[in-house]
Design an enzyme around this catalytic site. Structure first.
Site: not given
Ligand code: NDP
Ligand code: GDR
Length: 372
Positions: A15, A65, A134, A136, A158, A162
């Protein structure tokens, strides 16, 4: 008027590459955060990044990071962005079961670090924030199709990481009046998709099997159903979310669901091969029924797909399908690709890639690992 400035995390990802292109086209100055790596990790954006001495595109990279607060604060301070797109993440669901703590740190707390940087630097009124949320989050199906109001029930480290990022984005919007949005994006793919996500794994395998470079494709749960769109369409929705009067959260999806099994069928059709699935559960296999294209002469009866249990997840998300009404109505967004167009583009790109590699191999210049 001076150029708008955007800062992207995850600029080296799928993306990040499409969004950088879009923002440059729109006249932005684009800054991306990339991680230090022992190998080059900028393949997807090399065409945008030039030697600083010959630069003509306003595209800049910074080492950083999401797990490093001081580094993020320094970059945000230096760049003074009008818009931050937080696309960086350990984005692989299955890997998050192997590295749950790191995933929580980068994907969950990473969002907090950026929002805190905005607040700490007094940029609440200047800097708009996009969070890569997301589908998810929905995890275990509560409602079909899923909307902005469907309850969340994440099914992986994950998804849980999120979930934190989603709510901290909402919280900083409400608590500090930061223009912060969640794009709840359903699966989106492209020729730039990471090689271990299921669509790209399939299109690469179809190209290699067709060209005689691979015997068989091993997959996990063929019954999983996803709402697959094209990344190029979805980055447009991200940008639109930051151009509204009010910050809100939006579902971005196509509204069409397809099983992994049907994605495999469609991908083989692109090389003129019809396959049929036989057997059940972990014994299910995909067999060639017919091969019409003389360039890809697969013999009928050949087994080209099989199950490898290692690709099953400890907890699975069975069905995701999004209702994109709000994005259509409020953002004026709609997908331009359908699934056939997406599969066509991905298989064609992988055929090109492996044809080139075959030529190199035959000439004695094999690019190491490209056949793996
Ligand atoms: P990719 O996996 O292709 O890219 C992830 C990017 O994040 C890479 O640039 C990667 O760097 C970077 N990254 C990973 N860890 C860190 C870290 N600790 N600090 C800084 N950067 C890091 O993902 P996509 O482009 O597909 O997805 C973009 C975002 O959207 C992700 O947050 C993902 O979770 C989310 N998302 C994706 C969907 C999809 O279907 N694609 C759907 C919904 C949400 P490197 O190149 O060095 O590995
Ligand atoms: P997902 O994408 O988990 O939805 O997360 P992925 O392509 O990994 O899996 C989709 C579905 O396919 C099933 N599957 C397999 N998956 C992989 N990777 N490899 C296989 O061999 C395989 N066989 C079957 C999976 O079990 C799953 O059901 C993606 C990521 O981009 C996330 O970052 C993003 O948030 C979500 O999409 C929306």
């Amino acid at each position: 008027m001076s150029k708008k400035r955007a800062l992207l995390t995850g600029v080296t990802g799928q993306d990040g590459a499409y969004l950088s292109e879009l923002l440059l086209e729109k006249g932005y100055e684009v800054h991306g955060i990339k991680r230090r790596s022992s190998l080059f990790n900028t393949t997807r954006i090399d065409h945008l990044y030039q030697d600083p001495h010959e630069r003509n595109l306003p595209f800049f990279l910074h080492y950083g990071d999401l797990t490093d607060s001081t580094n993020l604060i320094r970059i945000v301070q230096e760049v003074q962005p009008d818009e931050i797109y937080n696309l960086g993440a350990q984005s692989h669901v299955q890997v998050s079961f192997e590295s749950p703590e790191y995933t929580a740190n980068a994907d969950g707390i990473g969002a907090l670090r950026l929002l805190e940087a905005i607040r700490f630097l007094g940029l609440e009124k200047k800097t708009k924030y996009y969070q890569a949320s997301t589908s998810e989050l929905y995890g275990l199906v509560q409602e079909v199709p899923q909307t902005e109001r469907t309850p969340f029930y994440p099914r992986s480290p994950y998804g849980v990481a999120k979930l934190y990022a989603y709510w901290i984005t909402v919280n900083y919007r409400e608590a500090y009046n930061i223009y912060a949005c969640n794009g709840i994006l359903f699966n989106h793919e492209s020729p730039l998709r990471g090689e271990t996500f299921v669509t790209r794994k399939i299109t690469r395998a179809v190209a290699k099997i067709g060209l005689g470079l691979q015997d068989k494709l091993f997959l996990g749960n063929l019954a999983a159903r996803r709402d697959w769109g094209h990344a190029k369409d979805y980055v447009e929705a991200m940008w639109l979310m930051l151009q509204q009067d009010r910050a809100e959260d939006y579902v971005v999806s196509t509204g069409v669901e397809t099983s992994v099994r049907d994605f495999v069928r469609l991908a083989f059709q692109e090389i003129g091969v019809e396959i049929e699935f036989q057997g059940e559960g972990r014994k299910e296999v995909g067999i060639v029924v017919r091969a019409d294209d003389p360039d890809f002469p697969l013999l009928p009866g050949r087994e080209v797909v099989a199950i490898d249990p290692r690709y099953f997840r400890p907890a699975e998300v069975d069905l995701l399908i999004g209702d994109n009404t709000k994005a259509r109505e409020k953002l004026g967004w709609k997908p331009t690709y359908d699934l056939n167009g997406l599969v066509q583009e991905m298989v064609a790109a992988d055929l090109d890639l492996f044809r080139q590699n075959r030529v190199l191999k035959e000439a004695g210049f094999l690019v190491k690992n490209e056949f793996e």
